[in-house]
Design a protein around this motif. Structure first.
Motif, PDB file in Angstrom:
ATOM      1  N   ILE A  58      -4.560  -4.968   9.099  1.00 32.52           N
ATOM      2  CA  ILE A  58      -4.886  -6.388   9.146  1.00 32.52           C
ATOM      3  C   ILE A  58      -3.596  -7.168   8.912  1.00 32.52           C
ATOM      4  O   ILE A  58      -2.978  -7.047   7.862  1.00 32.52           O
ATOM      5  N   THR A  59      -3.197  -7.937   9.914  1.00 31.97           N
ATOM      6  CA  THR A  59      -2.004  -8.774   9.808  1.00 31.97           C
ATOM      7  C   THR A  59      -2.470 -10.185   9.481  1.00 31.97           C
ATOM      8  O   THR A  59      -3.318 -10.741  10.185  1.00 31.97           O
ATOM      9  N   GLU A  90      -7.044  -2.918  -4.710  1.00 34.90           N
ATOM     10  CA  GLU A  90      -5.910  -3.835  -4.879  1.00 34.90           C
ATOM     11  C   GLU A  90      -5.125  -3.872  -3.575  1.00 34.90           C
ATOM     12  O   GLU A  90      -4.411  -2.921  -3.232  1.00 34.90           O
ATOM     13  N   GLY A  91      -5.276  -4.975  -2.834  1.00 33.95           N
ATOM     14  CA  GLY A  91      -4.648  -5.099  -1.526  1.00 33.95           C
ATOM     15  C   GLY A  91      -3.137  -4.966  -1.540  1.00 33.95           C
ATOM     16  O   GLY A  91      -2.545  -4.427  -0.606  1.00 33.95           O
ATOM     17  N   VAL A  96       2.239  -2.958   4.124  1.00 33.34           N
ATOM     18  CA  VAL A  96       3.214  -2.181   4.885  1.00 33.34           C
ATOM     19  C   VAL A  96       4.558  -2.908   4.830  1.00 33.34           C
ATOM     20  O   VAL A  96       4.667  -4.048   5.277  1.00 33.34           O
ATOM     21  N   ASP A  97       5.551  -2.268   4.271  1.00 37.23           N
ATOM     22  CA  ASP A  97       6.920  -2.799   4.199  1.00 37.23           C
ATOM     23  C   ASP A  97       7.028  -4.146   3.483  1.00 37.23           C
ATOM     24  O   ASP A  97       7.935  -4.928   3.763  1.00 37.23           O
ATOM     25  N   ILE A 109       1.382  -7.097   6.822  1.00 39.99           N
ATOM     26  CA  ILE A 109       0.405  -6.146   7.361  1.00 39.99           C
ATOM     27  C   ILE A 109      -0.202  -5.392   6.182  1.00 39.99           C
ATOM     28  O   ILE A 109       0.506  -4.781   5.385  1.00 39.99           O
ATOM     29  N   TYR A 110      -1.514  -5.474   6.103  1.00 36.04           N
ATOM     30  CA  TYR A 110      -2.293  -4.759   5.098  1.00 36.04           C
ATOM     31  C   TYR A 110      -2.947  -3.576   5.810  1.00 36.04           C
ATOM     32  O   TYR A 110      -3.660  -3.759   6.796  1.00 36.04           O
ATOM     33  N   ALA A 111      -2.668  -2.353   5.364  1.00 41.44           N
ATOM     34  CA  ALA A 111      -3.205  -1.148   5.984  1.00 41.44           C
ATOM     35  C   ALA A 111      -4.121  -0.436   4.992  1.00 41.44           C
ATOM     36  O   ALA A 111      -3.718  -0.149   3.872  1.00 41.44           O
ATOM     37  N   THR A 112      -5.347  -0.172   5.418  1.00 43.39           N
ATOM     38  CA  THR A 112      -6.297   0.488   4.540  1.00 43.39           C
ATOM     39  C   THR A 112      -7.137   1.470   5.342  1.00 43.39           C
ATOM     40  O   THR A 112      -7.083   1.498   6.572  1.00 43.39           O
TER      41      THR A 112
END
Length: 154
Positions: A58-59, A90-91, A96-97, A109-112
């Protein structure tokens, strides 16, 4: 040289958006994230095989300075709404980076992942993911949300 890097950054952004998964606006009316990518799914309904992990990227742009944010997933199946736990609540731990705190307007960018258990029935499911952050009073306030239809498969 600076122009080259600006053009390269724009091209990378366009490619990532072009490969994004089509998602729907939530009933809450919260704004959509900048982009959502569900691995192996261009648009709903997405097939989620049992005994697998669904990968989500999710960007989003931070709506204001954020020290933390929390994802919440609501799964709707057979007329029932069920809070669906993610592997990490916890987001900030799954950026990412990047890392928290985030500055207003910062694109991240949130990657889950979401576990699809072997015991799940093969049914249609609506997935709604909302990202929340605490306000000045400590109340959770949603700042972005998306919805997508899915099917749990063999």
């Amino acid at each position: 040289m600076k122009q080259f890097f600006c053009v390269a950054a724009i091209l990378v952004s366009l490619v990532s958006v072009a490969r994004a998964t089509e998602v729907n606006v939530c009933k809450s009316g919260l704004p959509l994230p900048y982009a959502v990518t569900v691995k192996d799914c261009d648009k709903g309904p997405c097939s989620f095989p049992r005994d697998s992990l669904v990968v989500w990227n999710i960007t989003f742009d931070a709506p204001h300075d954020l020290d933390t944010f929390e994802p919440k997933v609501l799964a709707t199946a057979l007329g029932l709404d069920i809070d669906y736990p993610l592997n990490e609540s916890e987001g900030c731990k799954e950026l990412v980076d990047d890392e928290c705190p985030l500055e207003e307007g910062q694109r991240v960018i949130y990657a889950t992942t979401m576990e699809i258990k072997k015991s799940f029935p093969t049914i249609n499911v609506g997935i709604e993911m909302t990202l929340y952050t605490p306000d000045e009073d400590g109340n959770s306030v949603g700042f972005t949300c998306f919805q997508i239809d899915c099917k749990v498969t063999e």
